[in-house]
Design a protein around this motif. Structure first.
Motif, PDB file in Angstrom:
ATOM      1  N   ASN A  73      -6.535   5.437  -3.109  1.00  0.00           N
ATOM      2  CA  ASN A  73      -5.135   5.699  -2.805  1.00  0.00           C
ATOM      3  C   ASN A  73      -4.922   7.101  -2.240  1.00  0.00           C
ATOM      4  O   ASN A  73      -4.075   7.310  -1.364  1.00  0.00           O
ATOM      5  N   GLU A 111       0.822  -1.208   0.000  1.00  0.00           N
ATOM      6  CA  GLU A 111       0.000   0.000   0.000  1.00  0.00           C
ATOM      7  C   GLU A 111       0.857   1.260   0.000  1.00  0.00           C
ATOM      8  O   GLU A 111       0.500   2.273  -0.626  1.00  0.00           O
ATOM      9  N   THR A 130      -5.253   7.426   1.447  1.00  0.00           N
ATOM     10  CA  THR A 130      -4.150   6.943   2.289  1.00  0.00           C
ATOM     11  C   THR A 130      -3.084   8.002   2.494  1.00  0.00           C
ATOM     12  O   THR A 130      -2.248   7.865   3.397  1.00  0.00           O
TER      13      THR A 130
END
Length: 279
Positions: free
Chosen positions: A89, A18, A92
């Motif tokens: 994304n 990630e 994050t």
């Protein structure tokens, strides 16, 4: 990135996937963390981190330039699943407060939502959905012309739509397929009049429109009502190589008059899937 010791390397290799999915290479920060005088185009091959650069650009702008509660940034691309992945994304690397100022949505969905807000009912159709419409229009074509259906479709998509030609006067300004099959001017004008009317009528009967047509309509609405109807101060586009000339006109209309940091495009010309060569 230059590694100076084994411990640093081990830490990097042990990082979860990630983190690597949103990792911005230090040499790319010069593209992200700075002011640009106007629109920017970033080109790169597959796997070079273009999407990551675009995401960090959105984050930097929202944190450092578009900081007012009312400021909004539009992050768009052509494919819906890619837009979903980008939004996930971004979450994050951005705080919830920053994400409130960034709207991530694929272009078709954004155009559809805009028309719904304007109370305009029609839907986007794609090439495989319009075959019967073209067949209907083709039955109206003067048989003495002898052109195949593919000729008319290319003329419509690559000349009239791309250049917003709705009149013969405007059409004369652009290279045309018709120039390969010259008519006397009076006959050409007559056939073009048929061509424009019949195709438009077939689409209108179903309340449908191709994305290009909707972009043209949307640009006209923005010009008529003023850019104040849109909240966006900047637009970021991923996979820009798949955008057409009409889409870029819409992106400019959304971003408003040219100003610092207004448009940021990332693209890979070798991965083009749709449309003509524009970028």
């Amino acid at each position: 990135m230059v590694i100076t010791d084994d411990t640093e390397l081990e830490e990097m290799l042990a990082a979860p996937l990630e983190k690597w999915r949103v990792f911005l290479h230090p040499t790319q920060r010069k593209l992200v963390e700075r002011d640009w005088n106007g629109a920017v185009r970033v080109l790169g091959g597959a796997g070079t981190g273009k999407t990551v650069v675009a995401m960090h650009r959105a984050k930097w702008l929202a944190e450092n330039r578009l900081t007012k509660t009312s400021d909004r940034l539009l992050f768009t691309t052509f494919i819906r699943n890619l837009a979903i992945d980008i939004e996930n994304n971004l979450k994050t690397i951005c705080t919830p407060e920053v994400m409130k100022r960034i709207r991530v949505i694929n272009l078709d969905s954004w155009v559809t939502s805009f028309f719904k807000e304007e109370g305009i009912e029609n839907r986007i159709v794609y090439n495989n959905e319009t075959d019967d419409l073209w067949q209907q229009a083709y039955t109206l074509a003067p048989p003495e012309l002898g052109f195949p259906l593919s000729f008319y479709r290319e003329e419509w998509q690559e000349v009239l739509q791309q250049n917003r030609c709705q009149t013969l006067a405007r059409l004369s300004r652009f290279p045309s397929h018709w120039s390969l099959n010259p008519f006397e001017s009076s006959k050409r004008d007559k056939e073009y009049g048929w061509f424009l009317r019949s195709i438009a009528t077939c689409y209108e009967k179903r309340d449908t429109a191709r994305l290009m047509t909707r972009c043209m309509m949307l640009c006209a609405i923005i010009r008529a009502k003023g850019r104040e109807i849109l909240p966006y101060k900047a637009v970021i586009v991923d996979e820009a190589q798949d955008m057409s000339k009409g889409v870029f006109e819409l992106i400019r209309a959304i971003a408003g008059l040219p100003t610092a940091n207004d448009i940021f495009l990332v693209a890979d010309a070798h991965q083009r899937i749709y449309g003509q060569i524009v970028i």
